[in-house]
Write an enzyme that holds these catalytic residues in place. Structure first.
Site, PDB file in Angstrom:
ATOM      1  CE  LYS A 196      37.911  36.277 -25.002  1.00 26.73           C
ATOM      2  NZ  LYS A 196      39.233  36.955 -24.640  1.00 26.73           N
ATOM      3  N   GLY A 258      38.680  41.145 -24.429  1.00 27.90           N
ATOM      4  CA  GLY A 258      37.236  41.754 -24.542  1.00 27.90           C
ATOM      5  C   GLY A 258      37.597  43.191 -24.944  1.00 27.90           C
ATOM      6  NE  ARG A 259      41.931  45.195 -20.998  1.00 27.31           N
ATOM      7  CZ  ARG A 259      41.975  44.190 -20.133  1.00 27.31           C
ATOM      8  NH1 ARG A 259      40.877  43.205 -20.017  1.00 27.31           N
ATOM      9  NH2 ARG A 259      43.162  43.580 -19.610  1.00 27.31           N
ATOM     10  CD  GLU A 344      38.445  44.964 -17.573  1.00 27.48           C
ATOM     11  OE1 GLU A 344      37.664  45.070 -16.900  1.00 27.48           O
ATOM     12  OE2 GLU A 344      38.474  44.296 -18.875  1.00 27.48           O
ATOM     13  CG  HIS A 375      31.682  75.803 -18.971  1.00 27.48           C
ATOM     14  ND1 HIS A 375      31.555  77.241 -18.766  1.00 27.48           N
ATOM     15  CD2 HIS A 375      31.868  75.657 -20.154  1.00 27.48           C
ATOM     16  CE1 HIS A 375      31.771  77.745 -19.964  1.00 27.48           C
ATOM     17  NE2 HIS A 375      32.073  76.713 -20.739  1.00 27.48           N
ATOM     18  CE  LYS A 503      33.141  39.789 -13.806  1.00 21.32           C
ATOM     19  NZ  LYS A 503      33.649  38.990 -15.101  1.00 21.32           N
TER      20      LYS A 503
HETATM   21  O1  F6P Z   1      34.613  43.422 -16.636  1.00 18.18           O
HETATM   22  C1  F6P Z   1      35.206  42.201 -16.627  1.00 18.18           C
HETATM   23  C2  F6P Z   1      34.967  41.585 -18.086  1.00 18.18           C
HETATM   24  O2  F6P Z   1      35.527  40.292 -18.220  1.00 18.18           O
HETATM   25  C3  F6P Z   1      35.549  42.580 -19.250  1.00 18.18           C
HETATM   26  O3  F6P Z   1      37.019  42.320 -19.234  1.00 18.18           O
HETATM   27  C4  F6P Z   1      34.947  42.239 -20.358  1.00 18.18           C
HETATM   28  O4  F6P Z   1      35.110  43.087 -21.420  1.00 18.18           O
HETATM   29  C5  F6P Z   1      33.485  42.133 -19.707  1.00 18.18           C
HETATM   30  O5  F6P Z   1      33.368  41.474 -18.729  1.00 18.18           O
HETATM   31  C6  F6P Z   1      32.456  41.322 -20.657  1.00 18.18           C
HETATM   32  O6  F6P Z   1      32.879  40.143 -20.791  1.00 18.18           O
HETATM   33  P1  F6P Z   1      32.078  39.134 -21.751  1.00 18.18           P
HETATM   34  O7  F6P Z   1      32.271  39.800 -23.200  1.00 18.18           O
HETATM   35  O8  F6P Z   1      32.623  37.835 -21.601  1.00 18.18           O
HETATM   36  O9  F6P Z   1      30.483  39.390 -21.338  1.00 18.18           O
END
Ligand code: F6P
Length: 536
Positions: A196, A258-259, A344, A375, A503
């Site tokens: 994204k 994103g999610r 998240e 198991h 990050k």
């Molecule tokens: O883990 C953080 C995050 O921003 C997620 O919310 C997102 O899905 C993922 O990184 C990937 O982000 P991008 O699609 O911008 O690469």
């Protein structure tokens, strides 16, 4: 506020009233069907929870006093519910033409989808050719988090085997790209760079490595490799600057989290693997749940009931997690997918105005498939000191000919749900051991080890069959449940600032690992950086 406090305290009181889940069945033999709801291809059984009618009614009062109906309307109307980023959360517009129309995003969605389907058709029919003129046989999605988990889950769950083979590369670990490229023919491989932001380190590093591998293996310049790349991004400029041909970039938008994005062009790998028709079915399944969510009274609104149940377990019973167990090998990736969706979204400590939350919020979401989990971690579920709600998921009708396997699979699911609920008392266990021929001394010694506390809650979600539309419905159900909980807790489910600090620090540490010691090294890390360097 006073009203809310009153409801919370009555809910807590209620928790002390119901003696056990089993007692609720004793007093109401119809409890099973009474607490089971059908929504399209899904059947959801809420009966195995320690809630009587009064507890449910209090939960619904809680939802009303938080004005959840207005919250749902605002979400579906495209209001900027993601207040910290000033954005709407319009994933529902991607599957519901009426929401898209009302919120003015239809044209963008239709244009992007038409191109995505054209690309998918060309790849599936073999007309899409690589630089050497051969058809594409393998598509590798490079993306992470929301740009990986959804497509990976759906492709694995639904694979029909009639298009190119799909692969997923997410981890920055070089072992991943090494392993994938080793098994591929560069001349017939296409990479889809899904991001994204188009700024995610893992994705860009993997994309560069993939491009270098292609160029070196085929003996071609990067400029000759355009036919081997597609990108999906909300930042088209960054994607083109990276080197993706502008007409190969599929757009998405800042109003899709994103999610929540598998319904957008992020679902391109799904469209390639399943074809446009089944992608449409996935969307239709989700839309059915959107319509239900937006138009059903709270008392019968299934995502609302699921969300309120989660609130009960978190805030009334004080349980900080839930376990998802699909009894379906095709849904192995579901717990991972839900983990991002839920954790998240809800792993926040402040409310929408930045004040500390009044109640504990997001919980641990974890799990694994049945019967394998039986198991492994089921011992903990049955006899561990902490109760944990379990969400069992299965398909009523299998898509394979092995009926006996399916019967055993479902029998295991039902057996586990019953064992969690009923448990087995010390006296029952003692009697059983004596029945099995143990001496009284042995029975006395062994009984405590074989008793089960019981009264452990679970939900059963059964799909008629694992179709694309049923899966779409299931995922939309969980999305809306997350929204319900976020609204009751008054937090923003659509940002994720918590992922940033690590990050930033990773980037700084990497610079230091490359010899830039201008920034002081963390004292806690100096010995580790020295150690890693000495082995390089
Ligand atoms: O883990 C953080 C995050 O921003 C997620 O919310 C997102 O899905 C993922 O990184 C990937 O982000 P991008 O699609 O911008 O690469």
């Amino acid at each position: 506020m006073q009203e809310l406090d009153r409801i919370w305290s009555m809910l807590r009181e209620r928790n002390t009233v119901v003696p056990s889940i089993e007692s609720l069945f004793d007093s109401d033999p119809q409890r099973g069907p009474r607490h089971t709801r059908q929504l399209g291809e899904l059947r959801i059984d809420f009966s195995r929870h320690p809630l009587d009618d009064q507890s449910w009614s209090l939960l619904l009062q809680l939802a009303e006093s938080r004005d959840l109906t207005q919250g749902i309307e605002r979400l579906l109307a495209g209001d900027k519910v993601n207040i910290s980023e000033g954005r709407a959360a319009l994933h529902t517009a991607l599957r519901s033409p009426s929401i898209a129309g009302r919120t003015g995003v239809s044209a963008d969605i239709e244009a992007a989808r038409a191109r995505m389907y054209d690309f998918a058709r060309a790849l599936r029919s073999g007309t899409w050719q690589g630089a050497t003129g051969e058809s594409i046989t393998d598509v590798v999605n490079i993306g992470i988090g929301g740009s990986d988990l959804g497509p990976r889950l759906v492709v694995q769950a639904m694979s029909g085997g009639d298009g190119p083979r799909l692969h997923f590369l997410s981890n920055i670990d070089g072992a991943a790209v090494h392993q994938i490229t080793q098994s591929l023919n560069p001349a017939t491989t296409l990479f889809c760079i899904t991001s994204k932001s188009f700024g995610t380190r893992e994705t860009l590093t993997n994309a560069r490595t993939a491009a270098a591998w292609l160029g070196e293996s085929l003996g071609l310049e990067q400029s000759q490799l355009a036919a081997h790349f597609v990108a999906v991004s909300a930042n088209v400029q960054r994607a083109t600057e990276f080197g993706i041909a502008p007409d190969r970039v599929l757009p998405m938008w800042d109003w899709v989290g994103g999610r929540y994005s598998l319904w957008s062009a992020v679902g391109f790998p799904i469209a390639v693997a399943l074809g446009p028709d089944r992608f449409d079915q996935l969307l239709q399944g989700a839309e059915l749940v959107d319509v239900h969510f937006g138009s059903t009274e709270l008392t019968d609104n299934i995502p609302v009931l699921m969300g309120l149940l989660g609130i009960w377990h978190r805030n009334v019973a004080g349980i900080p997690g839930y376990c998802v167990v699909p009894y379906d090998e095709r849904l192995t990736r579901l717990p991972n997918y839900l983990q991002q969706l839920d954790m998240e979204s809800l792993g926040k400590s402040v409310d929408v105005s930045g004040q500390p939350l009044a109640q504990p919020s997001g919980t641990l979401c974890w799990g694994g498939t049945g019967t394998d989990g039986q198991h492994a971690f089921f011992q903990w579920l049955h006899q561990g000191t902490d109760p944990m709600p379990v969400e069992f998921i299965a398909a009523r009708t299998p898509d394979h000919p092995h009926q006996e396997h399916h019967r055993q699979l479902l029998a295991n699911l039902f057996g586990q749900a019953t064992a969690l609920m009923q448990g087995r008392s010390l006296e029952q266990t003692r009697a059983k051991l004596l029945d099995d021929g143990k001496s009284p001394q042995q029975a006395e010694l062994l009984a405590p080890h074989s008793t089960f506390p019981g009264n452990r809650p679970s939900t059963i979600i059964m799909l008629e069959r694992l179709t694309a539309s049923a899966l779409g419905s299931l995922l939309a159900l969980y999305e809306h449940r997350v929204f319900v909980q976020s609204w009751v807790w008054n937090l923003n489910a659509y940002d994720q600032w918590g992922v940033e600090l690590g990050k930033t620090l990773a980037n700084r540490v990497e610079d230091q690992m490359q010899g830039d010691r201008s920034q002081p090294t963390e004292p806690s890390l100096t010995h580790w950086l020295d150690y890693v360097e000495s082995g390089a």
